[in-house]
Design a protein around this motif. Structure first.
Motif, PDB file in Angstrom:
ATOM      1  N   ASN A 272      42.196  31.938  48.450  1.00  0.00           N
ATOM      2  CA  ASN A 272      41.229  31.086  47.335  1.00  0.00           C
ATOM      3  C   ASN A 272      40.153  31.823  47.238  1.00  0.00           C
ATOM      4  O   ASN A 272      38.982  31.230  46.827  1.00  0.00           O
ATOM      5  N   ASN A 273      39.930  33.130  47.294  1.00  0.00           N
ATOM      6  CA  ASN A 273      38.740  33.853  46.832  1.00  0.00           C
ATOM      7  C   ASN A 273      38.220  33.705  45.424  1.00  0.00           C
ATOM      8  O   ASN A 273      39.005  33.741  44.496  1.00  0.00           O
ATOM      9  N   PRO A 274      37.257  32.880  45.306  1.00  0.00           N
ATOM     10  CA  PRO A 274      36.706  32.518  44.056  1.00  0.00           C
ATOM     11  C   PRO A 274      36.687  33.908  43.191  1.00  0.00           C
ATOM     12  O   PRO A 274      36.502  33.491  41.724  1.00  0.00           O
ATOM     13  N   LEU A 275      36.504  35.140  43.566  1.00  0.00           N
ATOM     14  CA  LEU A 275      36.145  36.058  42.762  1.00  0.00           C
ATOM     15  C   LEU A 275      37.665  36.626  42.011  1.00  0.00           C
ATOM     16  O   LEU A 275      37.526  36.976  40.917  1.00  0.00           O
TER      17      LEU A 275
ATOM     18  N   PRO B 222      36.769  37.529  36.570  1.00  0.00           N
ATOM     19  CA  PRO B 222      37.739  37.455  37.731  1.00  0.00           C
ATOM     20  C   PRO B 222      38.340  38.762  37.907  1.00  0.00           C
ATOM     21  O   PRO B 222      38.784  39.354  36.757  1.00  0.00           O
TER      22      PRO B 222
ATOM     23  N   GLN C 258      37.832  31.997  39.702  1.00  0.00           N
ATOM     24  CA  GLN C 258      36.890  31.154  39.143  1.00  0.00           C
ATOM     25  C   GLN C 258      35.944  32.194  38.382  1.00  0.00           C
ATOM     26  O   GLN C 258      35.228  32.878  38.487  1.00  0.00           O
ATOM     27  N   HIS C 259      36.186  31.948  36.783  1.00  0.00           N
ATOM     28  CA  HIS C 259      35.340  32.543  35.983  1.00  0.00           C
ATOM     29  C   HIS C 259      33.851  32.217  36.130  1.00  0.00           C
ATOM     30  O   HIS C 259      32.912  33.202  35.991  1.00  0.00           O
ATOM     31  N   ASP C 260      33.485  30.889  36.392  1.00  0.00           N
ATOM     32  CA  ASP C 260      32.055  30.857  36.558  1.00  0.00           C
ATOM     33  C   ASP C 260      31.559  31.454  37.644  1.00  0.00           C
ATOM     34  O   ASP C 260      30.315  32.181  37.847  1.00  0.00           O
ATOM     35  N   TYR C 261      32.134  31.688  38.818  1.00  0.00           N
ATOM     36  CA  TYR C 261      31.559  32.291  39.772  1.00  0.00           C
ATOM     37  C   TYR C 261      31.484  33.717  39.705  1.00  0.00           C
ATOM     38  O   TYR C 261      30.679  34.412  39.869  1.00  0.00           O
TER      39      TYR C 261
END
Length: 158
Positions: A43-46, A61, A49-52
């Motif tokens: 679940n790496n936000p990179l 991403p 998650q576009h916002d992160y």
């Protein structure tokens, strides 16, 4: 039943030559990334998650590097040397990120054949649409062994 069933195996070591090449093109879709992330529980936000990702130097991403390596290992298993082969060692770098929806080109070249140790060395370079290197390295592969007949030793005592 698999026992006795004819199986297609890849090329044996004596059928492989230095300089052979293979080129594979893959387009990375959302479904591919979601399947990978679901399978690995990553679940790496990179990765998603576009916002992160927009707050990082990557800007959007990226595709997990190990997923890119999956395209490499799949190509080895399917084509060069093919079914029955096994990766023994890998030295791979990922110099540039790959973003979602990218089309990548993987170029393989046999750079060594070691019959004595039953190993083939394959160089790998991967490129994105901008011709930036995204994968660079080499892999040692044990090509398939010819299958032994299941009845070859049946009549040894007769």
């Amino acid at each position: 039943m698999l026992l006795g069933k004819k199986r297609k195996i890849g090329r044996k070591i004596e059928e492989i030559n230095i300089g052979e090449k293979l080129e594979i093109t893959e387009t990375i879709e959302d479904k591919d990334i979601l399947l990978y992330l679901g399978l690995t529980d990553d679940n790496n936000p990179l990765f998603i998650q576009h916002d992160y990702a927009s707050l990082t130097p990557f800007k959007k991403p990226v595709v997990p590097q190990i997923m890119l390596l999956g395209f490499v290992t799949s190509s080895i298993s399917k084509f060069l040397p093919g079914p029955g082969s096994c990766i023994i060692r890998q030295n791979i770098s990922f110099p540039n990120p790959v973003h979602h929806y990218a089309t990548i080109v993987l170029k393989f070249e046999v750079t060594g054949v070691d019959s004595e140790n039953h190993l083939v060395t394959i160089g790998i370079k991967g490129f994105d649409e901008s011709q930036e290197v995204i994968i660079d390295g080499d892999i040692d592969v044990c090509p398939p062994y010819p299958p032994r007949s299941i009845t070859a030793r049946t009549f040894d005592n007769f």
